[in-house]
Scaffold this active site. Structure first.
Site, PDB file in Angstrom:
ATOM      1  N   ARG A   1     -14.700  -7.174   0.462  1.00 13.16           N
ATOM      2  CA  ARG A   1     -13.897  -6.807   1.643  1.00 13.16           C
ATOM      3  C   ARG A   1     -13.253  -5.413   1.473  1.00 13.16           C
ATOM      4  O   ARG A   1     -12.712  -5.080   0.432  1.00 13.16           O
ATOM      5  CB  ARG A   1     -12.810  -7.862   1.833  1.00 13.16           C
ATOM      6  CG  ARG A   1     -11.862  -7.608   3.005  1.00 13.16           C
ATOM      7  CD  ARG A   1     -10.592  -6.936   2.574  1.00 13.16           C
ATOM      8  NE  ARG A   1      -9.645  -6.816   3.689  1.00 13.16           N
ATOM      9  CZ  ARG A   1      -8.590  -6.020   3.694  1.00 13.16           C
ATOM     10  NH1 ARG A   1      -8.329  -5.264   2.665  1.00 13.16           N
ATOM     11  NH2 ARG A   1      -7.786  -5.976   4.734  1.00 13.16           N
ATOM     12  N   VAL A   2     -13.329  -4.623   2.512  1.00  9.53           N
ATOM     13  CA  VAL A   2     -12.668  -3.313   2.532  1.00  9.53           C
ATOM     14  C   VAL A   2     -11.755  -3.268   3.754  1.00  9.53           C
ATOM     15  O   VAL A   2     -12.157  -3.674   4.849  1.00  9.53           O
ATOM     16  CB  VAL A   2     -13.715  -2.173   2.622  1.00  9.53           C
ATOM     17  CG1 VAL A   2     -13.025  -0.816   2.726  1.00  9.53           C
ATOM     18  CG2 VAL A   2     -14.655  -2.203   1.415  1.00  9.53           C
ATOM     19  N   GLY A   3     -10.524  -2.794   3.557  1.00 12.05           N
ATOM     20  CA  GLY A   3      -9.573  -2.714   4.668  1.00 12.05           C
ATOM     21  C   GLY A   3      -9.586  -1.343   5.326  1.00 12.05           C
ATOM     22  O   GLY A   3     -10.566  -0.592   5.239  1.00 12.05           O
ATOM     23  N   ASP A   4      -8.469  -1.012   5.957  1.00  9.09           N
ATOM     24  CA  ASP A   4      -8.393   0.248   6.713  1.00  9.09           C
ATOM     25  C   ASP A   4      -8.083   1.466   5.866  1.00  9.09           C
ATOM     26  O   ASP A   4      -8.363   2.590   6.276  1.00  9.09           O
ATOM     27  CB  ASP A   4      -7.293   0.125   7.783  1.00  9.09           C
ATOM     28  CG  ASP A   4      -5.929  -0.137   7.137  1.00  9.09           C
ATOM     29  OD1 ASP A   4      -5.846  -1.030   6.256  1.00  9.09           O
ATOM     30  OD2 ASP A   4      -4.948   0.554   7.487  1.00  9.09           O
TER      31      ASP A   4
ATOM     32  N   THR B   1       0.856  -1.188   0.000  1.00 10.74           N
ATOM     33  CA  THR B   1       0.000   0.000   0.000  1.00 10.74           C
ATOM     34  C   THR B   1       0.896   1.244   0.000  1.00 10.74           C
ATOM     35  O   THR B   1       2.010   1.188   0.484  1.00 10.74           O
ATOM     36  CB  THR B   1      -0.866  -0.036   1.276  1.00 10.74           C
ATOM     37  OG1 THR B   1      -1.799  -1.083   1.125  1.00 10.74           O
ATOM     38  CG2 THR B   1      -1.583   1.273   1.552  1.00 10.74           C
TER      39      THR B   1
ATOM     40  N   THR C   1      -0.170   1.098   6.873  1.00  8.87           N
ATOM     41  CA  THR C   1      -0.162  -0.057   5.976  1.00  8.87           C
ATOM     42  C   THR C   1      -0.023  -1.333   6.798  1.00  8.87           C
ATOM     43  O   THR C   1       0.708  -1.354   7.789  1.00  8.87           O
ATOM     44  CB  THR C   1       0.986   0.022   4.948  1.00  8.87           C
ATOM     45  OG1 THR C   1       0.960  -1.155   4.136  1.00  8.87           O
ATOM     46  CG2 THR C   1       2.359   0.151   5.599  1.00  8.87           C
ATOM     47  N   GLY C   2      -0.750  -2.373   6.411  1.00  9.76           N
ATOM     48  CA  GLY C   2      -0.652  -3.626   7.166  1.00  9.76           C
ATOM     49  C   GLY C   2      -1.954  -4.400   7.087  1.00  9.76           C
ATOM     50  O   GLY C   2      -2.796  -4.130   6.226  1.00  9.76           O
ATOM     51  N   THR C   3      -2.128  -5.329   7.984  1.00 10.97           N
ATOM     52  CA  THR C   3      -3.350  -6.147   7.998  1.00 10.97           C
ATOM     53  C   THR C   3      -4.525  -5.272   8.439  1.00 10.97           C
ATOM     54  O   THR C   3      -4.735  -5.020   9.637  1.00 10.97           O
ATOM     55  CB  THR C   3      -3.186  -7.319   8.981  1.00 10.97           C
ATOM     56  OG1 THR C   3      -2.558  -6.820  10.164  1.00 10.97           O
ATOM     57  CG2 THR C   3      -2.333  -8.423   8.407  1.00 10.97           C
ATOM     58  N   GLY C   4      -5.295  -4.809   7.456  1.00 14.31           N
ATOM     59  CA  GLY C   4      -6.269  -3.746   7.663  1.00 14.31           C
ATOM     60  C   GLY C   4      -7.279  -4.005   8.761  1.00 14.31           C
ATOM     61  O   GLY C   4      -7.694  -3.077   9.461  1.00 14.31           O
TER      62      GLY C   4
END
Ligand code: ASP
Length: 352
Positions: free
Chosen positions: A244-247, A216, A267-270
């Site tokens: 699916r939507v992340g952070d 990201t 950035t990372g596991t949302g």
């Protein structure tokens, strides 16, 4: 006595701008290109050089805007547009694929001066999702648009639209095939308009899988008017399903900016970043607990995120020009610059 106090107060007022100017840099910029298990020796020298050159180009692009007196928001958009065009990153061209074989892009931007914000989720045909997020902020009554509606708005705003195949890269397609294989899911047909299959560098794929790189992109900038802005853009996670939507497009989780405290891009596991409202939490610790930017960042990333089981990192910037980054992964593509000559690009955990 009263006269003396008034004179002293006036002198203090007059002195404030000059003191502030001496206290911090006129402008500052911090950029990330994703975090992950990025370790020395795991990347070929060519790939490492390509990432370093690209991060330096991102700094140069932001510096060109900010050193000419441009706005933090303009710097964010310019730098992220460039990174969205670069297939090295999981944003714009080069985005990862969903389990259905599409690219669903998320982005957000926030203006720390006004707390205005714009975000988009699940867009598939907009070349620069960051520009669409900015249009949502400036040209609509809303903060967040998703899917088809977001795309209709993009066309109405005459933003550049591209066919889905524009985002295609062989590297990300091969990563999708691997992920789906591991999950026991069916591999979808190659997207319409995708180029003919090319041989892939299996060494790179192995490294991608092992290194769990996110990719990201995000930027935080401080301009010469003292305004902070932050933005983030991503393709999300490989083989994501069900919309699916992340952070990254969630204001307060993946992106936050407030002139009173700080700006952050993550950035990372949302999923973990959403649950901890990482970006606004760091700024709240600065504003209400009096922590330094680095202390607040480390408390949230190194302690709280790690404890919850998430991984990744952030870049952050405060109104006085303090810059911080923090990550609990072995590496993060990152870079920072300011008007006082700071210019640093880093990849591995043991660099500054
Ligand atoms: N945070 C992003 C997401 O969960 C992924 C990333 O940072 O690469 O969508």
């Amino acid at each position: 006595m009263r006269k003396f106090l008034l004179a002293a107060a006036t002198a203090a007022l007059l002195a404030t701008p000059a003191t502030q100017a001496q206290d911090g840099p006129e402008w500052a910029l911090v950029v990330h290109g994703g975090a992950g298990v990025i370790e020395r020796g795991a990347m070929t020298p060519e790939t490492e050089a390509a990432y370093r050159a690209s991060m330096q180009a991102a700094l140069d692009r932001g510096e060109a805007v900010l050193s000419a007196g441009g706005r933090a928001l303009d710097a964010i958009e310019a730098v992220i547009q460039e990174m969205e065009d670069d297939p090295l990153y999981n944003a714009g061209r080069g985005a990862v694929f969903t389990a259905a074989g599409t690219n669903e892009l998320d982005a957000s931007i926030m203006d720390g001066a006004t707390l205005n914000a714009g975000a988009v989720a699940g867009v598939t045909q907009v070349r620069h999702p960051i520009t669409l997020a900015r249009a949502v902020m400036e040209e609509s009554r809303h903060v967040m648009l998703q899917g088809e509606g977001a795309e209709t708005f993009a066309s109405e705003q005459e933003l550049e639209m591209v066919p889905g195949s524009y985002f295609f890269t062989e590297r990300r397609w091969a990563a999708l095939e691997r992920s789906l294989g591991r999950l026991g899911l069916e591999i979808p047909p190659r997207p319409e308009g995708a180029p003919d299959p090319e041989p892939v560098d299996h060494g790179m794929l192995d490294r991608d899988a092992r290194e769990h790189r996110f990719g990201t992109v995000g930027v935080v900038a401080l301009d010469s008017d003292g305004n902070i802005a932050a933005g983030t853009s991503t393709g999300g996670t490989t083989a994501k399903r069900w919309g699916r939507v992340g952070d990254s497009p969630i204001i307060g989780a993946g992106t936050y900016a407030n002139n009173e405290s700080c700006g952050v891009s993550a950035t990372g596991t949302g999923e973990y970043f959403i649950r901890l409202t990482i970006a606004s939490r760091i700024c709240a610790l600065v504003e209400f607990e009096g922590l330094s930017l680095q202390e607040a960042s480390d408390q949230v990333i190194i302690e709280e995120l790690t404890e919850l089981g998430g991984d990744g990192g952030i870049v952050a910037l405060a109104p006085d020009g303090q810059i911080a980054w923090s990550f609990n992964t072995p590496g993060m593509y990152r870079a920072k610059a300011n008007s006082e000559g700071l210019n640093v690009v880093g990849i591995y955990g043991d660099e500054d």
